[in-house]
Design a protein around this motif. Structure first.
Motif, PDB file in Angstrom:
ATOM      1  N   PHE A   1       0.801  -1.216   0.000  1.00 53.42           N
ATOM      2  CA  PHE A   1       0.000   0.000   0.000  1.00 53.42           C
ATOM      3  C   PHE A   1       0.837   1.271   0.000  1.00 53.42           C
ATOM      4  CE2 PHE A   1      -3.197  -3.033   1.473  1.00 53.42           C
ATOM      5  CZ  PHE A   1      -4.262  -2.667   0.669  1.00 53.42           C
ATOM      6  N   THR A   2       2.133   1.145   0.254  1.00 49.17           N
ATOM      7  CA  THR A   2       2.979   2.340   0.274  1.00 49.17           C
ATOM      8  C   THR A   2       3.964   2.381  -0.879  1.00 49.17           C
ATOM      9  OG1 THR A   2       4.595   1.250   1.736  1.00 49.17           O
ATOM     10  CG2 THR A   2       2.832   2.524   2.781  1.00 49.17           C
ATOM     11  N   GLY A   3       4.093   1.281  -1.624  1.00 51.68           N
ATOM     12  CA  GLY A   3       5.084   1.240  -2.696  1.00 51.68           C
ATOM     13  C   GLY A   3       4.852   2.285  -3.774  1.00 51.68           C
ATOM     14  N   GLY A   4       3.592   2.600  -4.057  1.00 59.12           N
ATOM     15  CA  GLY A   4       3.289   3.574  -5.087  1.00 59.12           C
ATOM     16  C   GLY A   4       3.635   5.001  -4.705  1.00 59.12           C
ATOM     17  N   ARG A   5       3.943   5.241  -3.438  1.00 54.86           N
ATOM     18  CA  ARG A   5       4.253   6.595  -2.989  1.00 54.86           C
ATOM     19  C   ARG A   5       5.748   6.914  -3.097  1.00 54.86           C
ATOM     20  NH1 ARG A   5      -0.401   8.124  -0.278  1.00 54.86           N
ATOM     21  NH2 ARG A   5      -1.700   6.398   0.445  1.00 54.86           N
ATOM     22  N   LEU A   6       6.569   5.904  -3.356  1.00 47.62           N
ATOM     23  CA  LEU A   6       8.007   6.129  -3.414  1.00 47.62           C
ATOM     24  C   LEU A   6       8.394   6.739  -4.755  1.00 47.62           C
ATOM     25  CD1 LEU A   6       9.336   2.825  -1.809  1.00 47.62           C
ATOM     26  CD2 LEU A   6       8.897   5.019  -0.700  1.00 47.62           C
ATOM     27  N   ARG A   7       9.283   7.706  -4.694  1.00 43.69           N
ATOM     28  CA  ARG A   7       9.754   8.356  -5.912  1.00 43.69           C
ATOM     29  C   ARG A   7      10.922   7.575  -6.501  1.00 43.69           C
ATOM     30  NH1 ARG A   7       5.957  11.717  -7.899  1.00 43.69           N
ATOM     31  NH2 ARG A   7       4.924  12.765  -6.161  1.00 43.69           N
ATOM     32  N   GLY A   8      11.071   7.693  -7.807  1.00 44.43           N
ATOM     33  CA  GLY A   8      12.166   7.022  -8.486  1.00 44.43           C
ATOM     34  C   GLY A   8      11.661   6.005  -9.483  1.00 44.43           C
TER      35      GLY A   8
ATOM     36  N   VAL B   1      10.545   5.067 -19.994  1.00 44.52           N
ATOM     37  CA  VAL B   1       9.094   4.959 -20.118  1.00 44.52           C
ATOM     38  C   VAL B   1       8.452   6.109 -19.374  1.00 44.52           C
ATOM     39  CG1 VAL B   1       7.094   3.478 -19.763  1.00 44.52           C
ATOM     40  CG2 VAL B   1       9.334   2.472 -20.196  1.00 44.52           C
ATOM     41  N   PRO B   2       7.766   7.021 -20.073  1.00 48.13           N
ATOM     42  CA  PRO B   2       7.155   8.166 -19.394  1.00 48.13           C
ATOM     43  C   PRO B   2       6.122   7.717 -18.369  1.00 48.13           C
ATOM     44  CG  PRO B   2       7.185   8.470 -21.783  1.00 48.13           C
ATOM     45  CD  PRO B   2       7.565   7.060 -21.528  1.00 48.13           C
ATOM     46  N   GLY B   3       6.061   8.467 -17.275  1.00 50.61           N
ATOM     47  CA  GLY B   3       4.995   8.221 -16.297  1.00 50.61           C
ATOM     48  C   GLY B   3       5.275   7.130 -15.314  1.00 50.61           C
ATOM     49  N   LEU B   4       6.519   6.595 -15.302  1.00 51.46           N
ATOM     50  CA  LEU B   4       6.797   5.503 -14.388  1.00 51.46           C
ATOM     51  C   LEU B   4       7.568   5.938 -13.152  1.00 51.46           C
ATOM     52  CD1 LEU B   4       7.634   2.531 -16.729  1.00 51.46           C
ATOM     53  CD2 LEU B   4       5.563   2.953 -15.453  1.00 51.46           C
ATOM     54  N   ALA B   5       7.655   7.224 -12.913  1.00 49.61           N
ATOM     55  CA  ALA B   5       8.352   7.670 -11.702  1.00 49.61           C
ATOM     56  C   ALA B   5       7.651   7.192 -10.453  1.00 49.61           C
ATOM     57  CB  ALA B   5       8.477   9.188 -11.691  1.00 49.61           C
ATOM     58  N   THR B   6       6.337   7.134 -10.516  1.00 46.01           N
ATOM     59  CA  THR B   6       5.567   6.587  -9.406  1.00 46.01           C
ATOM     60  C   THR B   6       4.484   5.702  -9.965  1.00 46.01           C
ATOM     61  OG1 THR B   6       4.074   8.486  -9.429  1.00 46.01           O
ATOM     62  CG2 THR B   6       5.953   8.590  -7.926  1.00 46.01           C
ATOM     63  N   ALA B   7       4.038   4.745  -9.173  1.00 39.20           N
ATOM     64  CA  ALA B   7       2.956   3.863  -9.591  1.00 39.20           C
ATOM     65  C   ALA B   7       1.635   4.475  -9.196  1.00 39.20           C
ATOM     66  CB  ALA B   7       3.110   2.493  -8.929  1.00 39.20           C
ATOM     67  N   PRO B   8       0.627   4.508 -10.097  1.00 37.64           N
ATOM     68  CA  PRO B   8      -0.657   5.095  -9.742  1.00 37.64           C
ATOM     69  C   PRO B   8      -1.398   4.251  -8.726  1.00 37.64           C
ATOM     70  CG  PRO B   8      -0.740   4.107 -11.921  1.00 37.64           C
ATOM     71  CD  PRO B   8       0.682   4.046 -11.483  1.00 37.64           C
ATOM     72  N   GLN B   9      -2.395   4.882  -8.125  1.00 36.19           N
ATOM     73  CA  GLN B   9      -3.114   4.230  -7.043  1.00 36.19           C
ATOM     74  C   GLN B   9      -3.730   2.915  -7.483  1.00 36.19           C
ATOM     75  OE1 GLN B   9      -3.255   5.603  -3.943  1.00 36.19           O
ATOM     76  NE2 GLN B   9      -1.931   7.238  -4.616  1.00 36.19           N
TER      77      GLN B   9
END
Length: 435
Positions: free
Chosen positions: A287-294, A413-421
């Motif tokens: 539940f927190t993995g999508g909040r990490l940057r990178g 790949v654009p948009g992969l810096a963070t995972a969406p909800q």
């Protein structure tokens, strides 16, 4: 759940079967390590875990064909009922007399085979059981429940063994499986025609590859699994990295019971605490993995380094508190890696190739668990558990470096810096976790 009562009933059956399967697996390993296996406890527990995970890999083509040809209600009910009868027979034998070790291994093989049929059939059945608008939510709910059922089963298994022995845990599992079968038997599935293999369309006819149909764009021709991976070199390298990492990370299910017995000199409640910490960490990471940057590869490599440190900590500092903390951190890393990389694969793999690709991914990652169990189980009879913890840590570090290097050479790949909800539910059965 309130709008889709059929789904609710089958979901309860899922919780019962998966919780029972996990309870039997963890409880039987603790029974072997703590009571039955003697000096060969490492090899005995490693072989048991290997047997428990083989059906999900070996039976994958047969299970796929079974689900495609038979009504899903029949497949679900029959697999749960067979598992219940196997558990009931094993419990009766165990209450009458101590069974040979081969009986325990045989029961594990049969129960794992039934679960290998039940789980993918339930996932396939979700669209039949819920309204169309609820399919996505029901799928995420069903997948997340797998981790919760595994957490509950892993917590109860060692405690039941300490209190009621192997007979008690097998009897409890039998009751759970039979109750699940009864729930499915009482649930009416909507009538649906069985899928049949379509006849080849004539060249140029509607439905032939590349030709539009009345319902929309032309159907894509299904590619062989080998060609799917051949066309995705970056993803292929990432999968190889996680396959190598799994050899060391999944060994924790062998190492921790041995550590509890030989280093902590503790009972089943400690094994249960370690299992609970690992499962809770995985849920939090999901539940927190999508909040990490990178980027996913940078986050994944960092998590592997952190996981190596967590796995090695009990080898450097013996004690229950370091062991519980290390399992919580390792579980968090597993959850984060799962959510980020499943989301990555969903974006990079073409839609028509995703079913085949995810089947290959699960088989490839799952195949490492029997190898890991046997290797570390055998090593456990010759090396101390603290040394095995350090071996795990040292094995993961080169994989972290390889994953980081793969990311530098991979596609942008654009948009992969963070995972969406919406992608978090996909990691309920994450990479690195055989459950």
């Amino acid at each position: 759940m309130l709008r889709n009562r059929r789904f609710a009933a089958v979901w309860i059956a899922q919780v019962l079967t998966q919780g029972a399967g996990r309870m039997f697996q963890v409880g039987a390993v603790w029974w072997l390590v703590g009571y039955a296996a003697g000096a060969d406890r490492g090899l005995a527990s490693g072989a048991f875990l290997a047997v428990s995970t083989l059906p999900a890999v070996a039976l994958a083509p047969l299970v796929a064909a079974l689900i495609a040809r038979l009504p899903h209600r029949t497949v679900l009910g029959a697999s749960a009922a067979v598992a219940g009868l196997v558990g009931l027979g094993t419990a009766g034998w165990t209450y009458a007399a101590t069974p040979p070790m081969a009986v325990t291994y045989g029961a594990a093989l049969l129960l794992a085979g039934c679960q290998a049929v039940f789980d993918p059939c339930l996932t396939t059945s979700v669209p039949e059981l819920v309204e169309d608008a609820d399919i996505e939510a029901a799928t995420g709910f069903e997948l997340a429940t797998q981790s919760l059922a595994g957490l509950a089963g892993g917590l109860l298994g060692p405690l039941v063994v300490d209190g009621a022995g192997l007979a008690g845990i097998v009897a409890g599992c039998a009751g759970a499986y039979l109750l699940a079968a009864a729930l499915i038997g009482a649930t009416r599935f909507p009538a649906a025609p069985l899928p049949t293999a379509p006849s080849p369309a004539a060249p140029g006819a509607p439905g032939a590859p590349g030709v539009p149909t009345a319902d929309g764009p032309p159907p894509a021709a299904r590619r062989p699994l080998r060609r799917i991976l051949a066309g995705l070199p970056f993803i292929r390298r990432v999968l190889l990295c996680f396959t190598a990492a799994n050899v060391f990370t999944t060994a924790v299910f062998v190492v921790m019971p041995l550590y509890t017995r030989a280093v902590l000199h503790a009972d089943g409640s400690t094994v249960a605490a370690l299992e609970a910490a690992l499962g809770a960490g995985t849920l939090v990471g999901s539940f927190t993995g999508g909040r990490l940057r990178g980027t996913p590869t940078a986050v994944g490599a960092g998590c592997l380094v952190l996981m190596a440190a967590a796995l090695g900590l009990p080898g450097l500092a013996a004690g229950q508190a370091p062991a519980v903390g290390s399992m919580a951190v390792a579980g968090w890393c597993v959850g984060v890696i799962g959510v980020r990389f499943v989301a990555l694969f969903q974006r990079l793999v073409p839609a028509g190739d995703r079913p085949g690709f995810f089947a290959v991914m699960q088989a490839l990652l799952g195949a490492t668990f029997p190898v890991s169990s046997l290797v570390f189980g055998l090593l456990g009879d010759h090396l101390s558990p603290r040394t095995l913890c350090l071996v795990q840590a040292l094995g993961v570090l080169p994989v972290a470096a390889a994953l980081w290097w793969t990311g530098r050479r991979g596609p942008a790949v654009p948009g992969l810096a963070t995972a969406p909800q919406g992608d978090r539910a996909a990691a309920a059965q994450p990479i690195g976790d055989p459950r």
